[in-house]
Design an enzyme around this catalytic site. Sequence first.
Site, PDB file in Angstrom:
ATOM      1  N   TYR A  84      40.038  49.612  74.628  1.00  0.00           N
ATOM      2  CA  TYR A  84      38.744  49.863  73.968  1.00  0.00           C
ATOM      3  C   TYR A  84      38.526  48.818  72.872  1.00  0.00           C
ATOM      4  CZ  TYR A  84      35.248  52.289  71.059  1.00  0.00           C
ATOM      5  OH  TYR A  84      34.137  52.616  70.322  1.00  0.00           O
ATOM      6  N   SER A 105      32.387  47.924  66.963  1.00  0.00           N
ATOM      7  CA  SER A 105      33.137  48.991  66.288  1.00  0.00           C
ATOM      8  C   SER A 105      34.034  48.359  65.237  1.00  0.00           C
ATOM      9  CB  SER A 105      33.999  49.721  67.327  1.00  0.00           C
ATOM     10  OG  SER A 105      34.926  50.581  66.708  1.00  0.00           O
TER      11      SER A 105
HETATM   12  N1  LIG Z   1      31.770  57.639  67.391  1.00  0.00           N
HETATM   13  C1  LIG Z   1      32.488  56.652  66.868  1.00  0.00           C
HETATM   14  O1  LIG Z   1      33.420  56.905  66.074  1.00  0.00           O
HETATM   15  C2  LIG Z   1      32.146  55.225  67.161  1.00  0.00           C
HETATM   16  C3  LIG Z   1      32.631  54.228  66.291  1.00  0.00           C
HETATM   17  C4  LIG Z   1      32.341  52.888  66.569  1.00  0.00           C
HETATM   18  C5  LIG Z   1      31.574  52.550  67.674  1.00  0.00           C
HETATM   19  N2  LIG Z   1      31.114  53.550  68.496  1.00  0.00           N
HETATM   20  C6  LIG Z   1      30.293  53.130  69.644  1.00  0.00           C
HETATM   21  O2  LIG Z   1      29.009  53.689  69.505  1.00  0.00           O
HETATM   22  C7  LIG Z   1      28.387  53.795  70.789  1.00  0.00           C
HETATM   23  C8  LIG Z   1      27.816  55.206  70.945  1.00  0.00           C
HETATM   24  O3  LIG Z   1      28.907  56.117  70.969  1.00  0.00           O
HETATM   25  P1  LIG Z   1      28.837  57.619  70.402  1.00  0.00           P
HETATM   26  O4  LIG Z   1      29.955  57.756  69.465  1.00  0.00           O
HETATM   27  O5  LIG Z   1      27.463  57.933  69.985  1.00  0.00           O
HETATM   28  O6  LIG Z   1      29.280  58.410  71.729  1.00  0.00           O
HETATM   29  P2  LIG Z   1      28.511  59.448  72.661  1.00  0.00           P
HETATM   30  O7  LIG Z   1      29.519  59.841  73.685  1.00  0.00           O
HETATM   31  O8  LIG Z   1      27.880  60.511  71.838  1.00  0.00           O
HETATM   32  O9  LIG Z   1      27.336  58.563  73.328  1.00  0.00           O
HETATM   33  C9  LIG Z   1      27.579  57.630  74.317  1.00  0.00           C
HETATM   34  C10 LIG Z   1      26.440  57.684  75.331  1.00  0.00           C
HETATM   35  O10 LIG Z   1      26.646  56.631  76.299  1.00  0.00           O
HETATM   36  C11 LIG Z   1      26.266  57.165  77.562  1.00  0.00           C
HETATM   37  N3  LIG Z   1      26.884  56.426  78.662  1.00  0.00           N
HETATM   38  C12 LIG Z   1      28.191  56.429  79.052  1.00  0.00           C
HETATM   39  N4  LIG Z   1      28.345  55.680  80.151  1.00  0.00           N
HETATM   40  C13 LIG Z   1      27.118  55.174  80.471  1.00  0.00           C
HETATM   41  C14 LIG Z   1      26.632  54.332  81.515  1.00  0.00           C
HETATM   42  N5  LIG Z   1      27.449  53.851  82.477  1.00  0.00           N
HETATM   43  N6  LIG Z   1      25.310  53.999  81.530  1.00  0.00           N
HETATM   44  C15 LIG Z   1      24.472  54.499  80.585  1.00  0.00           C
HETATM   45  N7  LIG Z   1      24.868  55.330  79.596  1.00  0.00           N
HETATM   46  C16 LIG Z   1      26.183  55.647  79.525  1.00  0.00           C
HETATM   47  C17 LIG Z   1      26.752  58.609  77.506  1.00  0.00           C
HETATM   48  O11 LIG Z   1      26.133  59.425  78.510  1.00  0.00           O
HETATM   49  C18 LIG Z   1      26.384  59.006  76.088  1.00  0.00           C
HETATM   50  O12 LIG Z   1      25.081  59.562  76.021  1.00  0.00           O
HETATM   51  C19 LIG Z   1      29.482  53.451  71.803  1.00  0.00           C
HETATM   52  O13 LIG Z   1      29.315  52.103  72.208  1.00  0.00           O
HETATM   53  C20 LIG Z   1      30.762  53.598  71.007  1.00  0.00           C
HETATM   54  O14 LIG Z   1      31.810  52.811  71.521  1.00  0.00           O
HETATM   55  C21 LIG Z   1      31.374  54.866  68.259  1.00  0.00           C
END
Ligand SMILES: NC(=O)c1ccc[n+]([C@@H]2O[C@H](COP(=O)([O-])OP(=O)(O)OC[C@H]3O[C@@H](n4cnc5c(N)ncnc54)[C@H](O)[C@@H]3O)[C@@H](O)[C@H]2O)c1
Length: 265
Positions: free
Chosen positions: A155, A142
């Site tokens: 985080y 991130s």
């Molecule tokens: N959205 C943002 O602004 C952002 C920015 C930078 C990084 N990220 C990272 O991107 C990645 C995806 O996040 P997103 O924003 O798409 O969120 P999201 O909540 O839409 O997706 C996250 C997914 O991870 C799954 N998950 C959670 N715990 C789990 C487990 N124990 N085992 C298997 N699956 C599990 C959830 O069910 C969900 O489907 C994450 O690692 C997040 O930290 C997100």
Amino acid sequence: MPFDITNKVALISGAASGICLTIAKELLRNGLRGVTIADINKELGEKALQEIKNEFGSNKAIFVLTDVTSMKSFEEAFQKTVNTFKNLDILVNGAGILNESIWQQEIAINVNGTVHGILLALENYILKHKTDSEGVIVNISSIAGVASFPAFPIYSGTKFAILGMTKAFGDEAHYKRTKIRVMAICPGPTDTPLLREISGRNLGEPYEKLLQELLSGIHGQKPESVAKGLVQIVRHASSGGAWCVEDDKEPYEFLWPERENFAPK
Ligand SMILES: NC(=O)c1ccc[n+]([C@@H]2O[C@H](COP(=O)([O-])OP(=O)(O)OC[C@H]3O[C@@H](n4cnc5c(N)ncnc54)[C@H](O)[C@@H]3O)[C@@H](O)[C@H]2O)c1
């Protein structure tokens, strides 16, 4: 020669939702043969699978109910992938949460989950089952993994950890042996449930105040921008590298400072 995504197989943790579901679809658009959605959310996983079936046909994807915090559970997703598609070429370690009120779980998912995925892919499943000579692992860090985000320090720490592991597992010493490139992608704020449901998921009032200040100055980019950036990284990036994708723009490389430059002469 760029890595050819055509006819390759990917396993993507967290692909029931948000960024990683979009990545699954973008890789399929670029010729991927098969993808495993490994996610803890059964309802969303089955919905994602149906969406992929509707757009790409019925033999392109499987959903495996997976908890990445358990090596055993995660390994089942790897086993089912090679049983179904015969090969495994790409791992996207994307499962993650942002919730400091359950920070032990946050660390377990974001850090342990990523370690489990790397070990299973690098030392076993991609190593033994890649279609061609090279495999790829992309860890989702991130912008909070390259800069200070005081609203959610734990985080942020998990995302720094992912970067450190990417650099060390992605080192030439491992690449020479495995022919698996290990990279990180560092998305800026992206319009997904994680960002939309962020309020209150912190360590209390002072952190919520910092969060609200932060949120007033940002907008979520499209998950498609991250997915398109990831395709470029899979094709071209060198092992050990970290790439930022912010504001719907092209990826740019995060350059590590050289420690030698700071050390007293
Ligand atoms: N959205 C943002 O602004 C952002 C920015 C930078 C990084 N990220 C990272 O991107 C990645 C995806 O996040 P997103 O924003 O798409 O969120 P999201 O909540 O839409 O997706 C996250 C997914 O991870 C799954 N998950 C959670 N715990 C789990 C487990 N124990 N085992 C298997 N699956 C599990 C959830 O069910 C969900 O489907 C994450 O690692 C997040 O930290 C997100």
